[in-house]
Structure formats: structure tokens, C-alpha cells
Design an enzyme around this catalytic site. Structure first.
Site, PDB file in Angstrom:
ATOM      1  N   HIS A 273     -63.543  -6.633-102.112  1.00 38.43           N
ATOM      2  CA  HIS A 273     -63.342  -7.239-103.328  1.00 38.43           C
ATOM      3  C   HIS A 273     -63.300  -6.165-104.507  1.00 38.43           C
ATOM      4  O   HIS A 273     -62.876  -6.272-105.594  1.00 38.43           O
ATOM      5  CB  HIS A 273     -64.471  -8.375-103.760  1.00 38.43           C
ATOM      6  CG  HIS A 273     -64.236  -8.900-105.249  1.00 38.43           C
ATOM      7  ND1 HIS A 273     -63.253  -9.590-105.175  1.00 38.43           N
ATOM      8  CD2 HIS A 273     -64.813  -8.888-106.075  1.00 38.43           C
ATOM      9  CE1 HIS A 273     -63.453 -10.072-106.580  1.00 38.43           C
ATOM     10  NE2 HIS A 273     -64.283  -9.551-107.191  1.00 38.43           N
ATOM     11  N   CYS A 274     -64.056  -4.896-104.466  1.00 41.68           N
ATOM     12  CA  CYS A 274     -63.957  -3.875-105.185  1.00 41.68           C
ATOM     13  C   CYS A 274     -63.052  -2.982-105.292  1.00 41.68           C
ATOM     14  O   CYS A 274     -62.199  -2.937-106.462  1.00 41.68           O
ATOM     15  CB  CYS A 274     -65.607  -3.427-105.070  1.00 41.68           C
ATOM     16  SG  CYS A 274     -66.915  -4.691-105.439  1.00 41.68           S
ATOM     17  N   ILE A 275     -62.831  -1.998-104.333  1.00 38.68           N
ATOM     18  CA  ILE A 275     -61.905  -0.865-104.252  1.00 38.68           C
ATOM     19  C   ILE A 275     -60.678  -1.162-104.611  1.00 38.68           C
ATOM     20  O   ILE A 275     -60.027  -0.406-105.545  1.00 38.68           O
ATOM     21  CB  ILE A 275     -62.129  -0.047-103.251  1.00 38.68           C
ATOM     22  CG1 ILE A 275     -63.776   0.296-102.955  1.00 38.68           C
ATOM     23  CG2 ILE A 275     -61.402   1.201-103.265  1.00 38.68           C
ATOM     24  CD1 ILE A 275     -64.068   1.247-101.753  1.00 38.68           C
TER      25      ILE A 275
END
Length: 440
Positions: A273-275
Site C-alpha cells: 500500500h505504501c511504496i
């Protein structure tokens, strides 16, 4: 009334009630952590399936055991609800909802805004609100403070507003939630003190910064750092492939340097979900300041191109066996975004599946952690995991290793596959030099 010290006292003597909005990979662990230390936690979610499972003492996240949930429920320290009126009962409300991108790769804050508007209906003096969702600098002030301020609600006096970014790493056995330092930025010094008290109850270390904007940018920077370095090593992978050099051997050799080097590893594309998402949040915000984040955007372009390159490598390997991609049977081995987790968020396997289907391939997958491919906003692939058996492997024209789970029999895969394309260097452990193995 001294709202700040009253709230801090309730936290310290464990008489406070913590509400966590969003029972996903971030919200559920933080709620259970409060319960573990003896502070009651109430989990909120709009998904009735999640609420029912939690209250029936079931888990839907691989690394969170049902036994842990059951223990906290039986101790009357945790429960879940879809009744958002109960936010008024909470002394602290933690927001842990998704912050995805739109189709145009712009920030999509609809979940944060919807949660803020719901909290706005029930906020009361003496409460603290902490946003943990990853976002761009300025979000806390622009979307929360602007909604909560009113004549009887003054931030830092009778309610407290904090930004404290999540730092979850699903599947990493080396760090428990309490061991990961927590960055906290408050709107006012009093908010800062309350934020330190909230997270100091459950974590070994709280790192105070001077503002929510610093905390917001801290989280984005952490993931941009990884995104840029992964882009670098992915680009190096494509270059070394042309040069006939094994990039994995290069990384291994470089890692022997005891200073000035940190290893990053290539793969089939970015996941999680982040990078894949966070860099675009900062790039979008930067335009407000008439600034172009060229380095960040270039890294995003490189990482986005990797699945296309992998499909090209697979096609070339099939051609060498006098086979065409159109009509070939391809098994994706592992579809989670990282090994040993059941998390499909932004997994490169989804893009790879789409590209392979578009090229006319027949696609199946095996993943011990993902029995059924979940529907996402962009992908609705009605597929279920097939057994990893000699019979199924021999039917395939190629096996594409997308995720290198540890609990896979890779020797079985090599022994019974006509072609294995390895994007994770998963077969290095076998020390195999078979002609049916191609690195990508």
C-alpha cells in the site's frame, strides 16, 4: 477543566477508551496493542463482514492470530462495531483508513474526509484525534483541523489533534509493533504532549517532531527512499541483463562493504500500500509550490515499467522454446505483494496477470496465502489458487515466480516445469543451473 492532564491521567491509569477507525493491516494491530497493555479498545469499520469476524473471534489477516483476538475479547478489552455513534464514548480516536490514488495518480482522500466528517458529528471536549493514514504534508490541518474547530472546540485546549504515521511491516518477524519507534506531531505543544502519552502507553519509543507536517513528510520520505532505491536496482537489473551479468551476484558482492552501502533488491514491480503510492502524494503536493519532483517521478516511471519488462522476458524465453505467448499456459507462483503474507494490495501480480491475459495467455496461479484473488478497484479477476502438483506444473508452458514465499517446494517446481522465469532470485537457494530457468 484541565482536559490535557485529565486525558493523560486516564491513559496512564488505563481507564481510557481507545477508538480505532479502520480494522485493516494498520488499525487492527494498533487496537490489539492497546488491549494487550490493558487499555480498552473499540474497533470501527464500515465493513460488516470484518466486524462480524472480529466479534466471533476470527482473524482475516495472516499474521494476526484468532487466539490473540479471542484473548482480548474474553478479557473485555477489545470489541468491534459499525456503530459510529460510539465515537463519542472514546477518549482517543485513531484514524487508520486507506489513502489510495485516483486513476490519474492523484491523492484520493475520500476515506480520510469521510471519517473526519463522521468524527465531526460526535467530537466532544476532552478527546484526542490521531491520524495515522499515510498522506501529504498539510493533510491534518487542511482536512481535520478545519472540520473540528468550532466555538466550543479549541485545539490544544479542550481537544487534541495529532498526526502519527503508521510503520507496519506485515510478515517481518524481527519487529513487534511495540519495538518500532513512533513519530508524533501535534498541532500545538499540548497536542504533542497528549500524542506522546497516547503512544507512550504501548510503544518503547516515541519520537516527537515539531508539527504534523514534519510527521507527514517523514512517512512519505521513508517510502520515497525505498521507491527510489528500488527503481535504481530495477534499472540496473535491466542493464545487467543485456550485459550478461547477474545483478543478484553484484548486489551480494556490494553488500560485503561494511559502510556506505545498503542493499535493495529488484523484483517484478512495486507492491504494497505504501511504496507504489506515497511518492505520488508528495509529487502532487509539490505542484502547489510550483516545484517538480523529477527524481521521484522518474523512479515511479522506472518501477511502473518493470512488469512490462518481465512479460517481455517471459515472451523471449517462450520463443526460444518455439512457443508463442498467445495460447501458452502460464502459472504465476506467488501473487501476494511480498513473501509470507496474505496481502494483495497493489501487488505486481495483478498487473502481470492483466498483461498476460491481454497477450492471449491462459493464466492460473498458486499462492498458499491467497486462496482467492480479491477484487480491487482496478482488477476483478475471478481466480482461485491451484494446487502445486507435478500434474499441474507439467501442463504449464511456463511458471513465473512473482513472490518468493518460503513455504514453496521450489525443487518440485524446477523438476516438473518446462520453463521457470524467476523475478525474485528464489531459485538461487537450489544452486540449479538448469536451462529451463531464466532470471527476470
Amino acid at each position: 477543566m484541565d482536559f490535557k492532564n485529565t486525558l493523560i491521567s486516564k491513559l496512564n491509569d488505563k481507564t481510557s477508551l481507545i477508538g480505532v477507525v479502520g480494522m485493516g493491516y494498520v488499525g487492527l494491530p494498533i487496537a490489539l496493542r492497546f488491549a494487550e497493555v490493558g487499555i480498552k479498545a473499540l474497533g470501527f469499520d464500515v465493513d460488516p463482514v470484518k466486524i462480524d469476524k472480529l466479534n466471533q473471534k476470527q482473524s482475516y489477516i495472516e499474521h494476526i492470530s484468532a487466539q490473540k483476538i479471542a484473548k482480548m475479547i474474553e478479557a473485555d478489552l477489545f470489541s468491534a462495531t459499525g456503530d459510529f455513534k460510539r465515537l463519542a464514548d472514546c477518549d482517543v480516536v485513531i484514524i487508520a483508513v486507506p489513502t489510495p490514488l485516483t486513476d490519474k495518480k492523484e491523492p484520493d482522500l475520500k476515506y480520510v474526509v469521510a471519517t473526519a466528517e463522521t468524527i465531526q458529528k460526535f467530537i466532544r471536549p476532552g478527546q484526542a484525534i490521531s491520524l495515522e493514514s499515510t498522506t501529504y504534508p498539510g493533510t491534518t490541518k487542511e482536512h481535520l483541523l478545519s472540520r473540528f474547530e468550532r466555538a466550543d472546540m479549541k485545539v490544544g485546549e479542550n481537544y487534541f489533534l495529532i498526526y502519527s504515521p503508521e510503520r507496519e511491516d506485515p510478515g517481518n518477524p524481527d519487529f513487534s509493533i511495540h519495538q518500532i519507534p513512533k513519530v508524533v506531531g501535534g498541532i500545538t505543544p499540548s497536542c504533542q504532549d497528549v500524542g506522546e502519552a497516547i503512544y507512550g502507553c504501548i510503544l518503547d519509543r516515541v519520537v516527537k517532531v515539531t508539527s504534523p507536517e514534519v510527521a507527514e513528510l517523514t512517512k512519505v520520505f521513508e517510502n520515497i527512499f525505498r521507491c527510489v532505491n528500488i527503481a535504481l536496482v530495477n534499472e540496473l537489473k535491466m542493464l545487467t541483463d543485456r550485459m550478461g551479468i547477474d545483478v543478484w551476484e553484484v548486489i551480494k558482492a556490494s553488500s560485503t562493504k561494511p559502510f556506505g552501502f545498503m542493499p535493495f533488491f529488484p523484483g517484478p514491480g512495486l507492491g504494497g500500500h505504501c511504496i507504489p503510492i506515497d511518492p505520488y502524494y508528495l509529487s502532487w503536493k509539490a505542484k502547489e509550490y510550483d516545484f517538480s519532483t523529477r527524481f521521484i517521478e522518474l523512479a515511479g516511471e522506472v518501477n511502473t515499467s518493470v512488469p512490462y519488462w518481465v512479460v517481455q522476458k517471459l515472451s523471449e524465453a517462450l520463443n526460444k522454446q518455439k512457443k508463442c505467448m498467445n495460447g501458452s499456459k502460464i502459472m504465476l507462483l506467488g501473487v501476494a505483494y511480498k513473501k509470507n503474507v496474505d496481502d494483495m494490495r497493489e501487488s505486481p501480480a495483478l498487473v502481470l496477470t492483466k498483461l498476460l491475459l491481454k497477450a492471449g495467455a491462459e493464466v492460473c496461479y498458486h499462492d498458499p496465502y491467497i486462496p482467492v484473488l480479491p477484487h480491487t478497484r482496478e482488477f476483478q479477476l475471478d481466480m482461485t489458487s491451484v494446487p502445486l502438483t507435478p500434474e499441474n506444473l507439467t501442463k504449464m508452458d511456463a511458471v513465473l515466480i512473482v513472490t518468493d514465499h518460503d513455504n514453496v517446494d521450489y525443487q518440485l517446481v524446477v523438476n516438473h516445469s518446462a520453463l521457470v522465469v524467476d523475478t525474485r532470485n528464489a531459485l538461487d537457494r537450489l544452486n540449479e543451473k538448469s536451462k529451463n530457468i531464466v532470471k527476470a
